[in-house]
Write an enzyme that holds these catalytic residues in place. Sequence first.
Site, PDB file in Angstrom:
ATOM      1  N   GLY A 170      30.927   1.335 -22.047  1.00 47.97           N
ATOM      2  CA  GLY A 170      30.907   2.237 -23.285  1.00 47.97           C
ATOM      3  C   GLY A 170      30.094   3.560 -23.260  1.00 47.97           C
ATOM      4  O   GLY A 170      30.269   4.223 -24.296  1.00 47.97           O
ATOM      5  N   GLY A 403      59.455  26.946 -33.484  1.00 44.87           N
ATOM      6  CA  GLY A 403      58.306  26.532 -34.390  1.00 44.87           C
ATOM      7  C   GLY A 403      56.998  27.081 -33.280  1.00 44.87           C
ATOM      8  O   GLY A 403      55.814  27.209 -34.252  1.00 44.87           O
TER       9      GLY A 403
HETATM   10  C1  HXC Z   1      19.801  -2.698 -14.676  1.00 45.73           C
HETATM   11  C2  HXC Z   1      20.642  -1.540 -13.041  1.00 45.73           C
HETATM   12  C3  HXC Z   1      21.905  -1.315 -13.704  1.00 45.73           C
HETATM   13  C4  HXC Z   1      22.118  -1.727 -15.263  1.00 45.73           C
HETATM   14  C5  HXC Z   1      22.277  -0.691 -11.692  1.00 45.73           C
HETATM   15  N1  HXC Z   1      20.864  -1.019 -11.828  1.00 45.73           N
HETATM   16  N2  HXC Z   1      22.877  -0.737 -13.013  1.00 45.73           N
HETATM   17  N3  HXC Z   1      19.693  -2.223 -13.458  1.00 45.73           N
HETATM   18  N4  HXC Z   1      21.231  -2.677 -15.536  1.00 45.73           N
HETATM   19  N5  HXC Z   1      23.347  -1.582 -15.575  1.00 45.73           N
HETATM   20  C6  HXC Z   1      20.046  -0.754 -10.632  1.00 45.73           C
HETATM   21  C7  HXC Z   1      20.268  -1.910  -9.710  1.00 45.73           C
HETATM   22  O1  HXC Z   1      19.920  -3.285  -9.694  1.00 45.73           O
HETATM   23  C8  HXC Z   1      19.518  -1.427  -8.495  1.00 45.73           C
HETATM   24  O2  HXC Z   1      18.114  -1.720  -8.589  1.00 45.73           O
HETATM   25  C9  HXC Z   1      19.433   0.232  -8.817  1.00 45.73           C
HETATM   26  O3  HXC Z   1      19.957   0.253 -10.159  1.00 45.73           O
HETATM   27  C10 HXC Z   1      20.638   1.011  -8.258  1.00 45.73           C
HETATM   28  O4  HXC Z   1      21.672   0.274  -8.205  1.00 45.73           O
HETATM   29  P1  HXC Z   1      22.768   0.134  -6.766  1.00 45.73           P
HETATM   30  O5  HXC Z   1      23.631  -0.792  -7.240  1.00 45.73           O
HETATM   31  O6  HXC Z   1      21.689  -0.100  -5.832  1.00 45.73           O
HETATM   32  O7  HXC Z   1      23.215   1.482  -6.669  1.00 45.73           O
HETATM   33  P2  HXC Z   1      24.681   1.863  -6.332  1.00 45.73           P
HETATM   34  O8  HXC Z   1      24.878   1.182  -5.042  1.00 45.73           O
HETATM   35  O9  HXC Z   1      24.521   3.292  -6.209  1.00 45.73           O
HETATM   36  O10 HXC Z   1      25.656   1.551  -7.713  1.00 45.73           O
HETATM   37  C11 HXC Z   1      25.580   2.142  -8.659  1.00 45.73           C
HETATM   38  C12 HXC Z   1      26.427   1.248  -9.655  1.00 45.73           C
HETATM   39  C13 HXC Z   1      26.164  -0.102  -9.727  1.00 45.73           C
HETATM   40  C14 HXC Z   1      27.608   1.484  -9.367  1.00 45.73           C
HETATM   41  C15 HXC Z   1      26.292   1.973 -11.054  1.00 45.73           C
HETATM   42  O11 HXC Z   1      24.573  -0.097  -9.845  1.00 45.73           O
HETATM   43  C16 HXC Z   1      26.421  -0.940 -10.881  1.00 45.73           C
HETATM   44  O12 HXC Z   1      27.810  -1.306 -10.783  1.00 45.73           O
HETATM   45  N6  HXC Z   1      25.751  -1.165 -11.834  1.00 45.73           N
HETATM   46  C17 HXC Z   1      26.249  -1.892 -12.964  1.00 45.73           C
HETATM   47  C18 HXC Z   1      27.205  -0.987 -13.845  1.00 45.73           C
HETATM   48  C19 HXC Z   1      27.710  -1.839 -15.086  1.00 45.73           C
HETATM   49  O13 HXC Z   1      28.370  -2.742 -15.136  1.00 45.73           O
HETATM   50  N7  HXC Z   1      27.021  -1.497 -16.272  1.00 45.73           N
HETATM   51  C20 HXC Z   1      27.011  -2.186 -17.459  1.00 45.73           C
HETATM   52  C21 HXC Z   1      28.489  -1.252 -18.231  1.00 45.73           C
HETATM   53  S1  HXC Z   1      28.643  -1.807 -19.513  1.00 45.73           S
HETATM   54  P3  HXC Z   1      17.255  -1.793  -7.399  1.00 45.73           P
HETATM   55  O14 HXC Z   1      15.916  -2.280  -7.895  1.00 45.73           O
HETATM   56  O15 HXC Z   1      17.724  -2.876  -6.459  1.00 45.73           O
HETATM   57  O16 HXC Z   1      17.059  -0.596  -6.866  1.00 45.73           O
HETATM   58  C22 HXC Z   1      28.078  -0.964 -20.386  1.00 45.73           C
HETATM   59  C23 HXC Z   1      28.252  -1.190 -21.921  1.00 45.73           C
HETATM   60  C24 HXC Z   1      27.820  -0.081 -22.983  1.00 45.73           C
HETATM   61  O17 HXC Z   1      27.375  -0.036 -20.259  1.00 45.73           O
HETATM   62  C25 HXC Z   1      28.479  -0.407 -23.901  1.00 45.73           C
HETATM   63  C26 HXC Z   1      27.943   0.738 -24.987  1.00 45.73           C
HETATM   64  C27 HXC Z   1      28.953   0.473 -26.313  1.00 45.73           C
END
Ligand code: HXC
Length: 513
Positions: A170, A403
């Site tokens: 989102g 148009g």
């Molecule tokens: C908490 C998070 C996080 C999150 C990443 N991190 N996303 N912590 N909440 N959403 C943390 C990881 O644990 C990690 O911590 C550090 O950030 C770096 O992440 P990596 O995975 O090591 O980095 P990378 O390999 O570059 O991958 C990045 C990424 C991946 C692709 C963004 O982290 C990922 O898939 N994150 C989750 C994305 C996700 O599904 N988000 C929720 C979306 S839904 P450490 O401590 O190990 O360094 C959403 C709803 C919003 O957002 C709704 C609004 C209406």
Amino acid sequence: MKEKLQKLGELKREAEMGGGASRIEKQHAKGKLTARERVLLLLDPDSFEEIGQLVRHRSSDFGMEKTRFYGDGVITGYGTVNNRLIYVFAQDFTVFGGSLSETHAEKICKLMDLALKNGAPLIGLNDSGGARIQEGVKSLGGYADIFYRNVRASGVIPQISAIMGPCAGGAVYSPAMTDFTIMVEQSSYMFVTGPNVVKTVTNEEVSAEELGGAMTHASKSGVTHLTAQNDLDCIMQLKKLLSYLPQNCESTPETLAYDLGEEYRPVLKDIVPANANQPYDMRKVIAGIMDTDSFYEVHKSFAENIVVGFARIAGRSVGIVANQPASLAGVLDVDSSRKGARFVRFCDCFNIPLLVLVDVPGFLPGTDQEWSGIITNGAKLLYAFSEAVVPRVTLITRKAYGGAYDVMNSKHIGADMNFAWPSAEIAVMGAKGASEIIFKKEIKAASDPAKKLKEKEAEYAEKFAHPYLAAERGFIDEVIDPAESRRKLIKAFTMLKNKVDQLPRKKHGNIPL
Ligand code: HXC
């Protein structure tokens, strides 16, 4: 005092590093700048004032109480860009992946409230893993608080989103509601659901880059208006974009100093080919008319049959909407109508006069277009022009058929000054199509139907394929020598400088979305 400053220095360093220099190195290793480097590069030297540097999250689930970094993964504050007040937030991927917690969102909301109340642009430098997973609904609520403010601020202050890393779920909806989005190539992506979910639900195999990378959104979806080669290029483009925009809806963009000189441009005489079916690049016309190298095109790779962007004429910022004969003969279709409409509405929000360059054979026919809603989408462009109250000037270089003549900022829908080159053809449709319909019986009965069709085509073209009938009715104010275009347009925009026009009182219109 010294102690306090020392403490602040330490905190600053900690906030900057997100808990360790290695995190900065990681960011650099990905070819990305840190959040603070981005902010400092954007703002004038020594102008940045940070707000909420000491904010920390309040979460204690999943051991979060042990990692309460100052700043909580987002740098917020204000400063100046070329001496103009700007509010900026930059998400720090080195802190919990830049994820949005309750407090992270509060910091952004505070900044948005300030930007709105003080009437200055808001720039978001996005680099985030989305909602902070450990915080659950609190972070979702935080996103909604931001979305709400995006809408409240829409049309009041310019809002620009740079996507400089991940932007998923989102989270994409805040950038989508801002005025312009710029994505960094290779290091950023935007999607509602990532490749893994796509694979589970639809069985499609797609990479993150292909699904939602910069080039995908620049050319296929049109979600991003601009792309940048790297972080530095992105920041430079943000500055450039800002230079064409005013601070808010009550002000006008800065006009650069310009002394009128020899404004005759012979180069404009030779751009339109003698053969009406031959394409040419409308960007050459734009370059010939506007101030040297001032054209900044947006949405360049999306719906290339219409060109939109900002430029200056005699120092004044102008929004350009132009059919592009070099792509699909400049025809209007679903995407080009949406693209044009969005741009027109932006310019109208922010007091940026419009120049419309017309060479359009009509709307694109076919089931694909009809079933994709060319009626509703074409109506968006018509609606956008019709409701715009900024100075509006049109120049028809060649075709203005059907148009599409009405839609492309014709006099009838409120344009202020309408010019045409002698090469203009203003009619219901092209000579061939028109002759086939209205002389059908005569052509069929002729001993040589093909010869008859040619004769009728010539007869029709002689009668309608020129701008003089429109000029006779006053639909065109003047038929001008192409080389005089720049001079005429400078005069027209100067004359329209103090234009005041208002829509009837209403809550808001109901544009066919
Ligand atoms: C908490 C998070 C996080 C999150 C990443 N991190 N996303 N912590 N909440 N959403 C943390 C990881 O644990 C990690 O911590 C550090 O950030 C770096 O992440 P990596 O995975 O090591 O980095 P990378 O390999 O570059 O991958 C990045 C990424 C991946 C692709 C963004 O982290 C990922 O898939 N994150 C989750 C994305 C996700 O599904 N988000 C929720 C979306 S839904 P450490 O401590 O190990 O360094 C959403 C709803 C919003 O957002 C709704 C609004 C209406």
